[in-house]
Design an enzyme around this catalytic site. Sequence first.
Site, mmCIF file in Angstrom:
data_model
loop_
_atom_site.group_PDB
_atom_site.id
_atom_site.type_symbol
_atom_site.label_atom_id
_atom_site.label_comp_id
_atom_site.label_asym_id
_atom_site.label_seq_id
_atom_site.Cartn_x
_atom_site.Cartn_y
_atom_site.Cartn_z
ATOM 1 N N ASP A 153 38.808 -41.632 -6.734
ATOM 2 C CA ASP A 153 37.393 -41.865 -6.566
ATOM 3 C C ASP A 153 37.044 -43.086 -7.419
ATOM 4 O O ASP A 153 37.766 -43.398 -8.352
ATOM 5 C CB ASP A 153 36.681 -40.608 -7.084
ATOM 6 C CG ASP A 153 35.215 -40.619 -6.761
ATOM 7 O OD1 ASP A 153 34.869 -41.018 -5.644
ATOM 8 O OD2 ASP A 153 34.434 -40.206 -7.628
ATOM 9 N N ASP A 177 35.978 -37.293 -10.437
ATOM 10 C CA ASP A 177 35.225 -36.841 -11.602
ATOM 11 C C ASP A 177 34.485 -35.544 -11.314
ATOM 12 O O ASP A 177 33.731 -35.052 -12.125
ATOM 13 C CB ASP A 177 34.258 -37.917 -12.096
ATOM 14 C CG ASP A 177 33.252 -38.306 -11.037
ATOM 15 O OD1 ASP A 177 33.352 -37.801 -9.897
ATOM 16 O OD2 ASP A 177 32.364 -39.119 -11.341
ATOM 17 N N ASP A 224 32.868 -34.782 -5.283
ATOM 18 C CA ASP A 224 34.214 -34.800 -4.709
ATOM 19 C C ASP A 224 35.014 -33.523 -4.965
ATOM 20 O O ASP A 224 36.221 -33.489 -4.758
ATOM 21 C CB ASP A 224 34.990 -36.046 -5.146
ATOM 22 C CG ASP A 224 35.033 -36.208 -6.634
ATOM 23 O OD1 ASP A 224 34.819 -35.216 -7.337
ATOM 24 O OD2 ASP A 224 35.272 -37.335 -7.098
HETATM 25 P P1 ADP Z 1 31.665 -42.474 -5.591
HETATM 26 O O1 ADP Z 1 32.439 -42.195 -4.371
HETATM 27 O O2 ADP Z 1 31.788 -43.904 -6.005
HETATM 28 O O3 ADP Z 1 31.980 -41.548 -6.712
HETATM 29 P P2 ADP Z 1 29.330 -40.982 -4.743
HETATM 30 O O4 ADP Z 1 29.945 -40.377 -3.534
HETATM 31 O O5 ADP Z 1 29.084 -40.091 -5.917
HETATM 32 O O6 ADP Z 1 30.127 -42.284 -5.228
HETATM 33 O O7 ADP Z 1 27.978 -41.650 -4.317
HETATM 34 C C1 ADP Z 1 27.983 -42.623 -3.298
HETATM 35 C C2 ADP Z 1 26.740 -43.449 -3.309
HETATM 36 O O8 ADP Z 1 25.601 -42.635 -3.020
HETATM 37 C C3 ADP Z 1 26.439 -44.103 -4.618
HETATM 38 O O9 ADP Z 1 27.100 -45.336 -4.750
HETATM 39 C C4 ADP Z 1 24.923 -44.274 -4.537
HETATM 40 O O10 ADP Z 1 24.609 -45.446 -3.821
HETATM 41 C C5 ADP Z 1 24.464 -43.082 -3.742
HETATM 42 N N1 ADP Z 1 24.018 -41.989 -4.597
HETATM 43 C C6 ADP Z 1 24.614 -40.781 -4.762
HETATM 44 N N2 ADP Z 1 23.912 -40.006 -5.606
HETATM 45 C C7 ADP Z 1 22.860 -40.747 -6.023
HETATM 46 C C8 ADP Z 1 21.759 -40.512 -6.908
HETATM 47 N N3 ADP Z 1 21.624 -39.367 -7.572
HETATM 48 N N4 ADP Z 1 20.859 -41.503 -7.084
HETATM 49 C C9 ADP Z 1 20.989 -42.662 -6.435
HETATM 50 N N5 ADP Z 1 21.986 -42.941 -5.589
HETATM 51 C C10 ADP Z 1 22.911 -42.005 -5.371
HETATM 52 MG MG MG Z 2 32.055 -39.642 -7.502
#
Ligand code: ADP
Ligand code: MG
Length: 624
Positions: A323, A517, A521
């Site tokens: 991730d 993390d 996921d």
């Molecule tokens: P990653 O795969 O990089 O860990 P996530 O799946 O957790 O990222 O989130 C993907 C995207 O969704 C983030 O890059 C963000 O743009 C958006 N996002 C998710 N949760 C939030 C939140 N609480 N506030 C703002 N944006 C969010």
């Molecule tokens: Mg993540």
Amino acid sequence: MNKKQKKVLIRIIIAAVLMGILLLLPLEEGSFYRFVLFLIPYLVIGYDILKKAFKGIKNKQVFDENFLMAVATIGAMALGEYTEGVAVMLFYQVGELFQSYAVGKSRRNISELMDIRPDFATIMVDGALTRVDPDEVEIGTHIIVSPGEKIPIDGVVVEGEATLDTAALTGESVPRNVAAGQEVVSGCVNLSGVLTIRTTKEFGESTASKILDMVENASSKKSRPENFISKFARVYTPVVCYSAVALAVLPPVIRLIIGFDPDWSVWIYRALTFLVISCPCAIVISIPLTFFAGIGGASSAGVLVKGSNYLEALSKAKYVVMDKTGTLTEGVFEVTKIKSVDGKEDALLESAYLAESYSNHPISKSLRQAYKGDVASLPEVKDVKEISGQGVTVSVNNETIACGNIKLMRALGIEASEVEEPGTVVHVAKDNKYLGYILISDRVKATSKAAIKAMKKAGVKHTIMLTGDSKKVADIVSNELGLDSVYSELLPADKVDKVENLLSNKGEKETLVFVGDGINDAPVLSRADIGIAMGALGSDAAIEAADIVLMDDDPLKISKAIRISRKSMRIAYENIYFAIGIKVLTLLLGAIGIANMWYAIFADVGVMVIAVLNAIRALNVKKL
Ligand code: ADP
Ligand code: MG
């Protein structure tokens, strides 16, 4: 050495001295008198084995090593081979003592490494500090932790500043400074300053307890070599016992039939030797010990492995899927730009703060930190909805605030344009009206690049990054780190699909590791062959769903864990081949009369000592 071990040692010394004296006395061969005298050291050293063997027979669990030892030595005594009878018991006990010492030592090593069990919590009762059982402390209680004490329960600092030693959790002695408002986890040692902590969990749910549980339960999840051993022992011992009987009876009977002297005592002696040789202790003991030591060694490096089966799977890791946020990057975002459509930057940030007030996502935490206004005067936030991989919506004063990426805006039918600047974009909208965006940027972890390189060196074929972030950000990170492939703009479900896809295309002897993390996921963590979570001195979901937890969030530990697993597996197989090989060889030599009981003893004790020493090597992971 503990009391029990000391007692055995004393018995060994007494029996050895007694036997030495008896061997020097001019006793007449075959006299009853000699038998009685040798019976003394025999019973001194062997009474507990005889007792256990007898108990085994009574409980209908006949074929164990105590039984083998009892039959062989009683047989030797009956044949008049008193020295052998006593010596077999003596060396068997030496071997047992050695092994129990080694097991105890590695257990102690592990619990020293895991020296995180808090013994008490200090609370204020009627104006006086009182120590109580941490189990009794309820959530929301204020506990006081003085310098030198362990934090017993997870919580938030309400007063005081201190430096914490996290070495017991992370294997790394990098001190961490904490102050009011920050979260602290149990198991850390307070090095300076008095802290008042409001507990946010019960003791049993706190990090320290969870980790201890995990390590203690690790042995119940068995790897293939261990399963092999228990199956092996179930078949092996009866086979050996019946073979011994056959060896004692068949050749003399055949000799008798064809007209020779049956030589009963020769064949019975051989059968007894055969029994002594057959004792499978070296294998039975050293294999679990190897994994135990491997898990212990890993935990000393800040890598918690929940079972030896994961250690085994990890040794075959060929695909590492990671991730982005919080795994390869710090997950600590800094606001680099605020762009409001109507020029009201502060109001935009305030809306974002309100929207993010309940989320655990790294983005939320960072946005909350960026807001400098007066928090107490803000209106109430209701109807918090977190849309994984997209963002959050909340309702404030009957207006809906949405905060997230472009996907979220589109899903809500709000007009927003793609932003072409580097960084993660958080769009904000209020009541379906677009307010603007906040540009935030995350830093790649200092060790991420080296971590990818080290994985390659450790034999990982493919390194892959999955992220819900924009393609632009994903490509920048991936290029910087030298990853093999990258997939961006994924929702949590897309991540599962991607992993499923990779799983179905990989070879049978290859395994796929997912490192995350735990935020957005957890499903992938449990779907992968091995889920590795960043323990982050934090996210419970991750620690719960993962098979392996990296306590200090350092991606370099991924390759370290792989190397630790390889070493443990190598040692386990070395021991299996070595012990079984020597065993088969001496069994054959015993059956044809070349190896006598003395050979048997040395082969057995020798193999055990070597196998146990070899197993303990797995504990040493410093140089890996
Ligand atoms: P990653 O795969 O990089 O860990 P996530 O799946 O957790 O990222 O989130 C993907 C995207 O969704 C983030 O890059 C963000 O743009 C958006 N996002 C998710 N949760 C939030 C939140 N609480 N506030 C703002 N944006 C969010
Ligand atoms: Mg993540």
